[in-house]
Design an enzyme around this catalytic site. Sequence first.
Site, short mmCIF file in Angstrom:
data_model
loop_
_atom_site.label_atom_id
_atom_site.label_comp_id
_atom_site.label_asym_id
_atom_site.label_seq_id
_atom_site.Cartn_x
_atom_site.Cartn_y
_atom_site.Cartn_z
N VAL A 121 -21.66 5.87 -7.80
CA VAL A 121 -20.59 5.47 -5.87
C VAL A 121 -19.75 6.44 -6.23
CG1 VAL A 121 -21.01 2.79 -6.75
CG2 VAL A 121 -19.33 4.11 -7.67
N TYR A 152 -7.28 3.66 -15.95
CA TYR A 152 -8.10 2.40 -15.26
C TYR A 152 -7.30 1.15 -14.56
CZ TYR A 152 -10.65 -2.26 -15.78
OH TYR A 152 -11.09 -2.98 -15.43
#
Length: 310
Positions: free
Chosen positions: A59, A145
């Site tokens: 992606v 993250y």
Amino acid sequence: MSKKVLVTGGAGFVGSHLCDRLAREGHDVICLDNLFTGSLMNIEHLRSNPRFSFVEYDVQKPFVAEVDWIFNLACPASPPHYQHDPVATVRTNVLGMLNMLDLAKKNGARILQASTSEIYGDPLVHPQVESYWGNVNPISRRACYDEGKRCAETLCFDYHREFGVDVRVVRIFNTYGSRMAKDDGRVVSNFILQALRGEDLTVYGDGSYTRSFQYVDDLIEGMLRMMQAENFTGPVNIGNPGEFTILELAQLVLELTGSTSKIIHLPAVEHDPKQRKADIALAKEKLSWEPTIQLREGLTKTIEYFRKIV
């Protein structure tokens, strides 16, 4: 009504369960995954379904398709995996989000972002409510993250305000169940595998840190309700409000597996959140959702899965 649905990260633990549910309900599903943490084994049973297609893809690059719904789950979710290449983790979170939002904008599609309870960091508010902005260290090893997901949420709402993109944001709390990767480093899979192999269960610190553990089927139901909701962008917590210490989890795994393994303690992990508990009042109000599978039942199902693959 049947939809054309794109699921990024669709060969992963959660993504494959989502693809199962969508295909079962008659939707046309495109599963997109670069197979970094996803596995073709998770979706092998779907490959013969004419409504399902798999595309090996990252992606971080723009993707073109005609779709009605986009579920963006593409990102490693366990510390060993997202810390393996932290720059790639940030790219996946930020560039991946941008590419999916651009695709949603082009198609007039509704997009759901799989965010995380990690955006709350080491919380100073307990339990965590959606109005809490979090306590995140932006330069820690976890930040690729945590901050990546926070930026992804920012992009969702900026695209919503600036371009009218129909966004949905769910903040997912610790989730477990079948198809968890054996090497993902998550505490549930670690404990179950250690117990089944007769190894010591490794608890980091004194075991007093707490988590909310949610069975994957409950999460999928919450995500679908969120995608189907009208006039509600979120963010909304999707998690089980039952709060357990890591030591309590270890003891329950030993009980349910019948293992004679011992519990040993190792040094605490730096920047590991001390408390985590989902406040789901908003999900109850807006989605009429709450979890139905409690920890003992969910662990029993998960142990059965791991017994077959160990």
